[in-house]
Design a protein around this motif. Structure first.
Motif, short mmCIF file in Angstrom:
data_model
loop_
_atom_site.label_atom_id
_atom_site.label_comp_id
_atom_site.label_asym_id
_atom_site.label_seq_id
_atom_site.Cartn_x
_atom_site.Cartn_y
_atom_site.Cartn_z
N ASP A 161 20.43 26.00 -46.18
CA ASP A 161 19.40 25.73 -47.18
C ASP A 161 18.66 26.99 -47.59
OD1 ASP A 161 20.05 23.00 -47.06
OD2 ASP A 161 18.70 22.72 -45.35
N ASN A 162 19.41 28.05 -47.86
CA ASN A 162 18.86 29.35 -48.27
C ASN A 162 17.92 29.94 -47.23
OD1 ASN A 162 20.31 29.43 -50.67
ND2 ASN A 162 18.77 28.20 -51.72
N LYS A 163 18.14 29.61 -45.97
CA LYS A 163 17.35 30.18 -44.89
C LYS A 163 18.32 30.57 -43.78
CE LYS A 163 14.73 27.91 -41.83
NZ LYS A 163 13.71 26.99 -41.33
N LEU A 164 18.29 31.82 -43.38
CA LEU A 164 19.19 32.31 -42.34
C LEU A 164 18.66 31.91 -40.97
CD1 LEU A 164 21.69 33.97 -41.63
CD2 LEU A 164 20.24 35.99 -41.58
N VAL A 165 19.49 31.18 -40.21
CA VAL A 165 19.10 30.77 -38.86
C VAL A 165 20.19 31.20 -37.89
CG1 VAL A 165 17.69 28.81 -39.59
CG2 VAL A 165 20.11 28.47 -39.17
N ARG A 166 19.80 31.41 -36.66
CA ARG A 166 20.75 31.79 -35.61
C ARG A 166 21.68 30.61 -35.34
NH1 ARG A 166 20.76 35.56 -31.08
NH2 ARG A 166 22.86 35.32 -30.28
N ASP B 290 23.63 30.56 -43.03
CA ASP B 290 22.68 30.38 -44.12
C ASP B 290 22.59 28.89 -44.42
OD1 ASP B 290 21.10 30.52 -46.35
OD2 ASP B 290 22.36 31.95 -47.42
#
Length: 151
Positions: free
Chosen positions: A96-101, A94
């Motif tokens: 910056d409040n964005k879920l990335v692989r 997670d």
């Protein structure tokens, strides 16, 4: 006598300089992880397939004991419940409040605080969370190390 003191002082200064250079530039340190502040067991939609996939989320700080830091190439979670063990190989972070692989993470001396998401592989095997105690181990593949390291 004065010459001996000067030579001894010079040798001591050289040794301190070599030690400082080793600690600053050459010693990479090890990656450590704090005890997680929160661990969440849940399910996530399976995407194109119908149903849900098991998921483990861990909130912690990861840090390096070396000045330059280390690079984590991949993370995965090993969950033990009784006699059974299951690997959660898909890692997301997670950021910056964005879920990335997860595709690499630079872990410095100041540390990285994040939610780490581990999802079960969609390979047909089924894992169901049941009431009881679980052991969760986070395993890291650190750049330039030959073997995975348990954090």
């Amino acid at each position: 006598m004065g010459e001996t003191v000067a030579i001894a002082t010079s040798i001591l200064a050289l040794l301190v300089s070599i030690g400082s250079a080793w600690l600053t530039y050459f010693h990479r340190g090890v990656v450590r992880m704090s005890k997680p502040s929160m661990v969440v067991f849940g399910y996530e939609p399976a995407g194109s397939r119908s149903g849900f996939v098991p998921k483990v989320m861990v909130r912690c700080i990861m840090f390096s004991t070396g000045e330059r830091g280390r690079i984590i190439e991949a993370l995965f979670a090993r969950v033990k419940a009784g006699a059974s063990e299951y690997i959660f190989p898909v890692w997301g972070i997670d950021a910056d409040n964005k879920l990335v692989r997860g595709g690499g993470l630079l872990v410095t001396k100041s540390g990285v605080v994040a939610w780490h998401h581990f999802v079960a592989a969609v390979d047909g095997s089924t894992f169901i969370f049941k009431p009881g105690a679980y052991d969760v181990h986070v395993i890291a593949r650190v750049h330039e190390l030959g073997r995975p390291v348990k954090l």
